[in-house]
Design an enzyme around this catalytic site. Structure first.
Site, mmCIF file in Angstrom:
data_model
loop_
_atom_site.group_PDB
_atom_site.id
_atom_site.type_symbol
_atom_site.label_atom_id
_atom_site.label_comp_id
_atom_site.label_asym_id
_atom_site.label_seq_id
_atom_site.Cartn_x
_atom_site.Cartn_y
_atom_site.Cartn_z
ATOM 1 N N CYS A 49 32.231 39.273 42.557
ATOM 2 C CA CYS A 49 30.788 39.139 42.780
ATOM 3 C C CYS A 49 30.481 38.563 44.162
ATOM 4 C CB CYS A 49 30.157 38.279 41.693
ATOM 5 S SG CYS A 49 30.851 36.610 41.591
ATOM 6 N N GLN A 116 42.120 36.517 40.415
ATOM 7 C CA GLN A 116 41.575 37.777 40.909
ATOM 8 C C GLN A 116 42.449 38.378 42.006
ATOM 9 O OE1 GLN A 116 37.754 36.115 41.892
ATOM 10 N NE2 GLN A 116 36.805 36.825 39.987
#
Length: 408
Positions: A49, A116
């Site tokens: 994001c 991530q």
């Protein structure tokens, strides 16, 4: 061979821009295939994001422009070039190492980005677009980040006032087995509920001025009870702890309207305040409000910044080590070709001698080993010198020379 970085993050693009520059799994594969078409074999996409970044290995300078062009074409509705950052070599590596350690995150030192980064490398490997160099660099960044988090514990200094408040409740009176009332149904109240419902045997009741909002809380927290806003004082009589986090411009709990008859811990997460400060004068009450919590959060933020400086020192050393490895690895193909050539000569020599001599099986094995060992011994010092070359210019010069001398 060089390491490159290209992308956008919260640092150079607003949220409405980042929302438009995000990679789906299908887009990642499309990007990899287009990169392969311009002879970039190793590539990783880190898309969250807060960032959409590309890390890649390239051979020729023109490939940087080609990968940038591919990136821009992926998002035709955005003027991507205005937001792109681009780095090469050690600065690109340092950016990846800092990112993995959470030093480039919106919340300094956060942990989620490390997972991530590992997932991004795994995606690249699964699709066949990672190799020895990219694997080594990314794993180096992950290892360095893990060591920083283990040794410096930067992420253990909480910055969320909600979390700090819940931690203070735990220290003040414990939470396991306690009865709690949470007043409010907005973001802060929901965050507090998430923390509270992680404890064992807590009995949580929620109330809100908006009954529809209160009922919606049951969708995420089916284990809690709900009371109307007008019943808050009655519910408070049987509670050990109250957490208030509303957007009310007025006090939600007034001292004149409620007199505690048993020990009560009160946590006020609202601004302006929800809970009357006069409660603090009651010997049965412990009141914790935003003034205390924000002071702790500010101290923790300063601690994180100091630890971040120490982290950067470690990262600098790790990046230099990784960059030195990458520089040496540029000669690997030449060294492998040289070793392969010597292996071919050893095999040819063995085949000739095997035809001319009558040897036992033991003698054949011995002869083969001696031939290979002798040629490898001859190469030992030249290979060591090739690995010591510390500039691309020297490496290219020696590459040409070795190819010419040994007809590689």
């Amino acid at each position: 061979m060089q390491f490159g970085f290209l992308g956008i993050s919260y640092q150079n693009a607003r949220l409405e821009i980042r929302d438009k520059i995000s990679f789906t799994d299908a887009m990642k594969l499309d990007f990899f295939q287009k990169a392969e078409a311009v002879k970039i074999q190793q590539c990783m996409v880190l898309s969250t994001c807060n960032r959409s970044e590309i890390y890649y290995i390239y051979i020729e300078e023109k490939q940087k422009a080609e990968i940038r062009h591919i990136y821009e074409e992926m998002f035709p509705d955005v003027e991507v070039r205005a937001y792109l950052s681009e780095l090469s070599g050690e600065p690109a590596m340092a950016n990846l190492f800092r990112t993995a350690a959470g030093l480039e995150s919106l919340v300094l030192g956060e942990d989620q980005i490390l997972g991530q980064v590992k997932e991004a490398l795994e995606d690249s490997r699964a699709m066949g677009y990672s190799g020895k160099e990219l694997n080594r660099i990314v794993r180096g960044a992950v290892t360095c980040a893990k060591q920083i988090k283990t040794d410096l514990k930067i992420s253990e200094r909480p910055l969320s006032v909600s979390y700090i408040g819940i931690r203070m409740l735990e220290e003040a009176c414990g939470l396991t087995g306690k009865r709690l009332l949470v007043i409010g149904s907005g973001k802060t109240a929901v965050l507090a509920l998430r923390y509270l419902c992680g404890y064992e045997s807590v009995q949580v009741t929620a109330c809100s001025r908006n009954e529809a909002h209160a009922r919606r809380l049951l969708e995420e927290f089916p284990q809690i009870g709900i009371v109307s806003y007008g019943e808050r004082y009655e519910a408070l009589k049987t509670c050990d702890i109250v957490v208030s986090a509303t957007a009310s411009p007025h006090l939600v709990l007034r001292r004149k309207d409620f007199c505690p008859v048993r020990p009560l811990t009160m946590l006020d997460l609202a601004a302006p305040r929800d809970i009357d400060t006069a409660f603090a004068e009651d010997s049965l009450v412990r009141l914790i409000n935003l003034d205390t919590l924000q002071e702790i959060a500010a101290d923790n933020r300063r601690d994180r910044e100091l630890l971040a400086e120490k982290s950067r020192e470690r990262i600098e050393a790790a990046v230099q080590e990784t960059a030195a490895w990458l520089l040496q690895s540029r000669m690997d193909m030449t060294i492998e070709s040289l070793q392969q050539r010597c292996g071919e000569i050893a095999e040819d020599s063995y085949a000739y001698l095997d035809r001319k001599l009558e040897l036992s099986q033991r003698e054949k094995k011995m002869l083969k080993k001696v031939l290979h060992a002798s040629l490898q011994r001859l190469l030992r010092e030249p290979i060591r010198e090739l690995k010591r070359l510390d500039t691309e210019e020297e490496q290219e010069e020696y590459r040409r020379l070795v190819r010419q001398l040994f007809q590689l």
